[in-house]
Design an enzyme around this catalytic site. Structure first.
Site, PDB file in Angstrom:
ATOM      1  N   LYS A 127       4.183  -4.135   4.045  1.00 20.65           N
ATOM      2  CA  LYS A 127       3.310  -4.791   4.533  1.00 20.65           C
ATOM      3  C   LYS A 127       3.192  -6.773   4.393  1.00 20.65           C
ATOM      4  CE  LYS A 127       0.546  -1.199   2.133  1.00 20.65           C
ATOM      5  NZ  LYS A 127      -0.419  -1.212   1.140  1.00 20.65           N
ATOM      6  N   TYR A 134      -5.506   3.563   8.357  1.00 22.06           N
ATOM      7  CA  TYR A 134      -6.201   3.817   7.111  1.00 22.06           C
ATOM      8  C   TYR A 134      -7.360   4.638   7.005  1.00 22.06           C
ATOM      9  CZ  TYR A 134      -2.644   0.834   4.637  1.00 22.06           C
ATOM     10  OH  TYR A 134      -1.505   0.832   3.417  1.00 22.06           O
ATOM     11  N   PHE A 163     -12.790  -0.591   0.101  1.00 19.55           N
ATOM     12  CA  PHE A 163     -11.668  -1.800   0.297  1.00 19.55           C
ATOM     13  C   PHE A 163     -11.600  -1.331   1.705  1.00 19.55           C
ATOM     14  CE2 PHE A 163      -9.636   1.890  -1.506  1.00 19.55           C
ATOM     15  CZ  PHE A 163      -8.663   2.552  -0.986  1.00 19.55           C
ATOM     16  N   ARG A 169       8.488   7.395  -2.456  1.00 20.08           N
ATOM     17  CA  ARG A 169       7.469   7.235  -3.254  1.00 20.08           C
ATOM     18  C   ARG A 169       7.387   6.818  -4.209  1.00 20.08           C
ATOM     19  NH1 ARG A 169       1.835   7.603  -1.298  1.00 20.08           N
ATOM     20  NH2 ARG A 169       0.732   7.780  -3.345  1.00 20.08           N
ATOM     21  N   THR A 182       0.313   3.340  -7.110  1.00 16.88           N
ATOM     22  CA  THR A 182      -0.269   1.875  -5.894  1.00 16.88           C
ATOM     23  C   THR A 182      -0.535   0.672  -6.660  1.00 16.88           C
ATOM     24  OG1 THR A 182      -1.527   4.269  -4.728  1.00 16.88           O
ATOM     25  CG2 THR A 182      -2.618   1.885  -4.844  1.00 16.88           C
ATOM     26  N   ARG A 208       6.545  -2.035  -6.164  1.00 20.05           N
ATOM     27  CA  ARG A 208       5.634  -3.402  -6.264  1.00 20.05           C
ATOM     28  C   ARG A 208       5.249  -3.805  -8.063  1.00 20.05           C
ATOM     29  NH1 ARG A 208       1.930   2.164  -4.152  1.00 20.05           N
ATOM     30  NH2 ARG A 208       1.849   1.727  -1.882  1.00 20.05           N
ATOM     31  N   HIS A 243       4.390   0.858   1.774  1.00 16.32           N
ATOM     32  CA  HIS A 243       3.556   1.892   1.637  1.00 16.32           C
ATOM     33  C   HIS A 243       4.474   2.943   1.987  1.00 16.32           C
ATOM     34  CE1 HIS A 243       0.861   5.271   2.994  1.00 16.32           C
ATOM     35  NE2 HIS A 243       0.956   5.086   4.377  1.00 16.32           N
TER      36      HIS A 243
END
Ligand code: CMP
Length: 138
Positions: A9, A49, A57, A85, A91, A102, A115
């Protein structure tokens, strides 16, 4: 072999950690099948999205995803969706396991660096959103 889509991102690109992120995928046995750096318009981010359309959001996420370049990557390997993942982490970086991308780099639940597709159906939609058949066949 399964394929999945990962996105580095705008926050990940700004932090100059494209190589670090790709390297984590490769070290875990995933292969880069296709890759490119692009900038989404806000409308394109909203389209991508669309499943989050009703979420509070959605607008802010679409602003964030169109604020600068992203890197879209097709990853290939055994259980590529689940594996990707796992390497990315939860998340919310506060909930992400140690040594996940993350946990190591993300600032917030929204600005969470990367993502990964969450199912075979979303992987198929997301890969075809960014790549033509010619770009992913080998
Ligand atoms: P991603 O895995 O790309 O899927 C949807 C994205 O929406 C998610 O990562 C975050 O960037 C963002 N997101 C999810 N939940 C929230 C939230 N509660 N507040 C803000 N952004 C969120």
């Amino acid at each position: 072999m399964e394929k999945t889509l990962a996105i580095i991102k705008p926050d990940g690109v700004k932090k100059n950690i494209i190589g670090e992120i790709i390297s984590r995928f490769e070290k875990n046995g995933l292969m880069v099948s296709a890759i490119k750096k692009i900038t989404l318009s806000k409308e394109e981010a909203k389209d991508f999205y669309i499943v989050h359309e009703e979420r509070p959001f959605y607008e802010s996420l679409s602003d964030f995803m169109s604020e600068g370049p992203i890197v879209v990557v097709v990853l290939e390997g055994e259980n590529a969706i689940t594996k990707t993942r796992k390497i990315i982490g939860a998340t919310n970086p506060a909930d992400a396991d140690p040594s996940t991308i993350r946990r190591d780099f993300a600032e917030s639940i929204e600005r969470n660096i990367v993502h990964g597709s969450d199912s075979p159906e979303s992987a198929a939609f997301e890969i075809s959103y960014f790549f033509s058949e010619m770009e992913i066949r080998h």
